[in-house]
Design a protein around this motif. Structure first.
Motif, mmCIF file in Angstrom:
data_model
loop_
_atom_site.group_PDB
_atom_site.id
_atom_site.type_symbol
_atom_site.label_atom_id
_atom_site.label_comp_id
_atom_site.label_asym_id
_atom_site.label_seq_id
_atom_site.Cartn_x
_atom_site.Cartn_y
_atom_site.Cartn_z
ATOM 1 N N PRO A 100 8.655 -29.770 49.568
ATOM 2 C CA PRO A 100 8.631 -28.422 50.153
ATOM 3 C C PRO A 100 7.918 -28.351 51.499
ATOM 4 O O PRO A 100 8.198 -27.466 52.308
ATOM 5 N N ARG A 101 7.036 -29.302 51.756
ATOM 6 C CA ARG A 101 6.348 -29.286 53.051
ATOM 7 C C ARG A 101 7.325 -29.489 54.196
ATOM 8 O O ARG A 101 7.090 -29.019 55.306
ATOM 9 N N MET A 102 8.433 -30.168 53.934
ATOM 10 C CA MET A 102 9.414 -30.437 54.990
ATOM 11 C C MET A 102 10.156 -29.162 55.395
ATOM 12 O O MET A 102 10.277 -28.853 56.579
ATOM 13 N N SER A 103 10.655 -28.426 54.420
ATOM 14 C CA SER A 103 11.389 -27.199 54.758
ATOM 15 C C SER A 103 10.444 -26.130 55.292
ATOM 16 O O SER A 103 10.800 -25.384 56.210
ATOM 17 N N LEU A 104 9.233 -26.082 54.751
ATOM 18 C CA LEU A 104 8.258 -25.109 55.266
ATOM 19 C C LEU A 104 7.862 -25.448 56.697
ATOM 20 O O LEU A 104 7.675 -24.559 57.530
ATOM 21 N N ARG A 105 7.752 -26.726 56.992
ATOM 22 C CA ARG A 105 7.440 -27.142 58.364
ATOM 23 C C ARG A 105 8.556 -26.714 59.315
ATOM 24 O O ARG A 105 8.286 -26.266 60.425
ATOM 25 N N ALA A 106 9.797 -26.836 58.874
ATOM 26 C CA ALA A 106 10.918 -26.387 59.705
ATOM 27 C C ALA A 106 10.806 -24.887 59.977
ATOM 28 O O ALA A 106 11.073 -24.422 61.100
ATOM 29 N N GLY A 107 10.390 -24.117 58.966
ATOM 30 C CA GLY A 107 10.169 -22.685 59.161
ATOM 31 C C GLY A 107 9.053 -22.417 60.151
ATOM 32 O O GLY A 107 9.163 -21.551 61.025
ATOM 33 N N GLU A 108 7.960 -23.168 60.028
ATOM 34 C CA GLU A 108 6.833 -23.000 60.957
ATOM 35 C C GLU A 108 7.242 -23.314 62.393
ATOM 36 O O GLU A 108 6.871 -22.600 63.323
ATOM 37 N N GLU A 109 7.985 -24.397 62.566
ATOM 38 C CA GLU A 109 8.410 -24.784 63.919
ATOM 39 C C GLU A 109 9.312 -23.721 64.541
ATOM 40 O O GLU A 109 9.181 -23.401 65.730
ATOM 41 N N SER A 110 10.177 -23.145 63.728
ATOM 42 C CA SER A 110 11.052 -22.091 64.211
ATOM 43 C C SER A 110 10.246 -20.846 64.590
ATOM 44 O O SER A 110 10.513 -20.191 65.605
ATOM 45 N N MET A 111 9.232 -20.531 63.777
ATOM 46 C CA MET A 111 8.397 -19.370 64.081
ATOM 47 C C MET A 111 7.593 -19.598 65.363
ATOM 48 O O MET A 111 7.431 -18.678 66.165
ATOM 49 N N VAL A 112 7.104 -20.808 65.569
ATOM 50 C CA VAL A 112 6.368 -21.117 66.802
ATOM 51 C C VAL A 112 7.248 -20.863 68.019
ATOM 52 O O VAL A 112 6.810 -20.252 68.997
ATOM 53 N N GLU A 113 8.501 -21.299 67.936
ATOM 54 C CA GLU A 113 9.425 -21.058 69.052
ATOM 55 C C GLU A 113 9.567 -19.566 69.322
ATOM 56 O O GLU A 113 9.567 -19.126 70.475
ATOM 57 N N ARG A 114 9.676 -18.771 68.260
ATOM 58 C CA ARG A 114 9.823 -17.313 68.430
ATOM 59 C C ARG A 114 8.556 -16.709 69.011
ATOM 60 O O ARG A 114 8.614 -15.809 69.850
#
Length: 128
Positions: A100-114
């Protein structure tokens, strides 16, 4: 989405300034926009000129996080169907994909971009 009409803010600043006897162009009120998600960059920056000092972007950041998780699932869909077995082979493990850390990290990276985009739009990058 909210229909942002920053001209109302300019008119309000002018009206209050006149009532208080302040110089033309004064901004006696500091505004907060609630529900600014989806507003155009031009409208946001125009509103900043009218005295907006804060804009809520919760809806945008929630979507950005979800979109990152969704994109991760789409990219690795075939690796997320079981613990073992993927396009690389029937005996290949998938642990690194369903962690789950992998998909959550993808969410975090997307939020950082926003968030970087929002900081740019709100003219608050590198201001300190």
């Amino acid at each position: 989405n909210v229909d942002l009409q920053p001209v109302i803010l300019y008119n309000t600043q002018k009206f209050i300034s006149e009532k208080l006897g302040l110089p033309e162009g004064s901004k006696p009120v500091k505004f907060v926009f609630h529900g600014g998600s989806g507003s155009s960059v031009d409208d946001i920056q125009y509103a900043i000129g009218a005295g907006v000092i804060k804009m809520n972007i919760d809806t945008d950041t929630q979507w950005a996080f979800w979109d990152g998780v969704r994109g991760y699932e789409a990219k690795y869909h075939d690796y997320l169907q079981g613990q073992i077995g993927n396009p690389e082979g029937e005996e290949k493990p998938n642990k690194k994909y369903y962690d789950p850390r992998m998909s959550l990290r993808a969410g975090e990276e997307s939020m950082v971009e926003r968030l970087v985009g929002a900081a740019t739009d709100l003219k608050c990058l590198n201001v300190l």
